[in-house]
Design an enzyme around this catalytic site. Structure first.
Site, PDB file in Angstrom:
ATOM      1  N   GLY A  12       0.815  -1.206   0.000  1.00 28.59           N
ATOM      2  CA  GLY A  12       0.000   0.000   0.000  1.00 28.59           C
ATOM      3  C   GLY A  12       0.848   1.255   0.000  1.00 28.59           C
ATOM      4  O   GLY A  12       2.069   1.211  -0.184  1.00 28.59           O
ATOM      5  N   LEU A  24       1.718   3.544   2.430  1.00 32.11           N
ATOM      6  CA  LEU A  24       2.752   3.608   3.451  1.00 32.11           C
ATOM      7  C   LEU A  24       3.666   2.392   3.388  1.00 32.11           C
ATOM      8  O   LEU A  24       4.889   2.519   3.491  1.00 32.11           O
ATOM      9  CB  LEU A  24       2.103   3.701   4.836  1.00 32.11           C
ATOM     10  CG  LEU A  24       3.044   3.612   6.037  1.00 32.11           C
ATOM     11  CD1 LEU A  24       4.093   4.713   6.015  1.00 32.11           C
ATOM     12  CD2 LEU A  24       2.247   3.643   7.338  1.00 32.11           C
ATOM     13  N   TYR A  30      -8.150  -0.947   6.009  1.00 29.89           N
ATOM     14  CA  TYR A  30      -9.247  -0.652   5.083  1.00 29.89           C
ATOM     15  C   TYR A  30      -9.431   0.851   5.160  1.00 29.89           C
ATOM     16  O   TYR A  30      -9.855   1.386   6.185  1.00 29.89           O
ATOM     17  CB  TYR A  30     -10.510  -1.394   5.531  1.00 29.89           C
ATOM     18  CG  TYR A  30     -11.726  -1.179   4.649  1.00 29.89           C
ATOM     19  CD1 TYR A  30     -12.173  -2.185   3.802  1.00 29.89           C
ATOM     20  CD2 TYR A  30     -12.440   0.012   4.686  1.00 29.89           C
ATOM     21  CE1 TYR A  30     -13.299  -2.005   3.003  1.00 29.89           C
ATOM     22  CE2 TYR A  30     -13.562   0.203   3.890  1.00 29.89           C
ATOM     23  CZ  TYR A  30     -13.991  -0.806   3.055  1.00 29.89           C
ATOM     24  OH  TYR A  30     -15.102  -0.626   2.261  1.00 29.89           O
ATOM     25  N   THR A  31      -9.086   1.568   4.088  1.00 22.68           N
ATOM     26  CA  THR A  31      -9.067   3.031   4.131  1.00 22.68           C
ATOM     27  C   THR A  31     -10.100   3.695   3.219  1.00 22.68           C
ATOM     28  O   THR A  31     -10.069   4.909   3.041  1.00 22.68           O
ATOM     29  CB  THR A  31      -7.670   3.552   3.759  1.00 22.68           C
ATOM     30  OG1 THR A  31      -7.317   3.074   2.451  1.00 22.68           O
ATOM     31  CG2 THR A  31      -6.623   3.096   4.765  1.00 22.68           C
ATOM     32  N   TYR A  53     -15.399   4.192   9.424  1.00 19.51           N
ATOM     33  CA  TYR A  53     -13.950   4.035   9.352  1.00 19.51           C
ATOM     34  C   TYR A  53     -13.310   4.390  10.694  1.00 19.51           C
ATOM     35  O   TYR A  53     -12.488   3.644  11.224  1.00 19.51           O
ATOM     36  CB  TYR A  53     -13.398   4.932   8.247  1.00 19.51           C
ATOM     37  CG  TYR A  53     -11.893   5.039   8.223  1.00 19.51           C
ATOM     38  CD1 TYR A  53     -11.094   3.940   7.907  1.00 19.51           C
ATOM     39  CD2 TYR A  53     -11.258   6.251   8.510  1.00 19.51           C
ATOM     40  CE1 TYR A  53      -9.705   4.042   7.884  1.00 19.51           C
ATOM     41  CE2 TYR A  53      -9.884   6.361   8.484  1.00 19.51           C
ATOM     42  CZ  TYR A  53      -9.115   5.261   8.179  1.00 19.51           C
ATOM     43  OH  TYR A  53      -7.746   5.360   8.167  1.00 19.51           O
ATOM     44  N   LYS A 102     -11.228   1.872  13.274  1.00 22.21           N
ATOM     45  CA  LYS A 102      -9.833   2.157  13.635  1.00 22.21           C
ATOM     46  C   LYS A 102      -9.687   2.312  15.155  1.00 22.21           C
ATOM     47  O   LYS A 102      -8.679   1.889  15.736  1.00 22.21           O
ATOM     48  CB  LYS A 102      -9.335   3.400  12.910  1.00 22.21           C
ATOM     49  CG  LYS A 102      -9.160   3.220  11.412  1.00 22.21           C
ATOM     50  CD  LYS A 102      -8.090   2.181  11.070  1.00 22.21           C
ATOM     51  CE  LYS A 102      -6.683   2.699  11.331  1.00 22.21           C
ATOM     52  NZ  LYS A 102      -5.642   1.738  10.892  1.00 22.21           N
TER      53      LYS A 102
END
Length: 301
Positions: free
Chosen positions: A13, A15, A71-72, A135, A139
């Site tokens: 991904g 990052l 999961y963004t 989201y 998180k």
């Protein structure tokens, strides 16, 4: 600094790819993507952490896991919170349990979305959580799972991340600059743009401190680009880097640009505990943006 063996779930991904690119002789980074290592699969996770621990011992390195898997898709999570929860909460829980079993430290990356965004000063790590989106809720649950696991673990919250891999605001503005004469961008949301390459360097510095027995006493840290701005001002800066007229970017309100998921109006995170731990603060966001475009330009030549 100790020689490191770093496992990065989510390694392909935005990052994760910058963490993978940071691999050196002293910092060996293994960065599998979700197809190679699905953090929701306990057996695969235990096997990966066990392999990391064994390899590190054999090579005389210190093992650390940096979890970049997430999961963004913020808006999509509103209609698929179960899937987001599986990756953002269940996955970290499985990972932390494996790290606890093999006594491997874990650095887990989280987000500004765990806060309501209603503050009037930079958020401190200990401020109460109040996520306003699916989201953010998933998180926040992931943070709880990691910190309550018994593992030697640190949560690092960041915000407004962009990089060369994947989709992000900088790439979107770059594309739209070539497609539209005028853009409207919200000017009532503030945060700190963070280049993923700078964040990767900060996370590996933290991993090094942990390896040297100097892990921060604060188990929750914030790491973002220095300073703050609005999305509108950020977009204008991107246009400047592209050599385009920033006057083509016009301000609008969040109400004029509705999205399925609520965005925090204020996402500035205090890095005081990061600095107090002797960790290097990330450079000002505007300097980082210039460096990002210089790298992108060099890569095209």
């Amino acid at each position: 600094m100790s020689r490191l063996a770093v496992l990065v779930p989510g390694g392909t991904g935005q990052l994760g790819s910058d963490l993978a690119a940071s691999s050196t002789d002293d910092v060996e980074v293994t960065a599998p993507g979700s197809a190679e290592l699905d953090v929701k699969r306990a057996g695969a996770v235990v096997e990966a952490v066990a392999e990391l621990a064994g390899r590190a011992k054999k090579e005389g390195r210190f093992p650390v896991v940096v979890n970049a898997a997430a999961y963004t898709a913020v808006d999509a999570a509103e209609d698929d919170e179960a899937r987001a929860f599986a990756v953002n909460a269940d996955g970290p829980r499985v990972l932390a349990a494996a790290c606890s079993s093999w006594r491997v430290p874990l650095v887990h990356v989280s987000t500004d979305y765990v806060f309501s965004g209603e503050a009037e000063r930079p958020y401190l790590p200990e401020d109460p959580l109040s996520p306003r989106s699916a989201y953010g809720r998933t998180k926040a649950a992931g943070e709880d799972a990691v910190l309550g696991s018994g593992a030697s673990a640190w949560v690092v919250r960041t915000a407004w991340v962009y990089g060369e891999r994947g989709g992000n605001f900088v790439k979107t503005m770059t594309r739209l600059e070539g497609e539209r004469d005028v853009l409207s961008v919200v000017d009532d949301q503030r945060g700190s743009p963070t280049w993923s390459a700078d964040l990767a360097a900060g996370l590996l510095e933290l991993a090094g401190k942990i390896a040297d027995g100097e892990g921060p006493s604060s188990r929750i840290l914030h790491c973002t680009g220095g300073g703050e701005t609005s999305w509108f001002e950020f977009a204008r800066a991107i246009f400047e880097e592209l050599g385009a007229d920033p006057g083509r970017v016009k301000p609008c309100t969040t109400a004029e640009f509705p999205r399925p998921a609520a965005r925090p109006a204020y996402s500035v995170l205090s890095d005081e505990p990061w600095r107090a731990a002797g960790l290097t603060p990330l450079r000002p966001w505007r300097d980082a943006l210039g460096a990002y475009f210089a790298r992108v330009s060099a890569a095209r030549r």
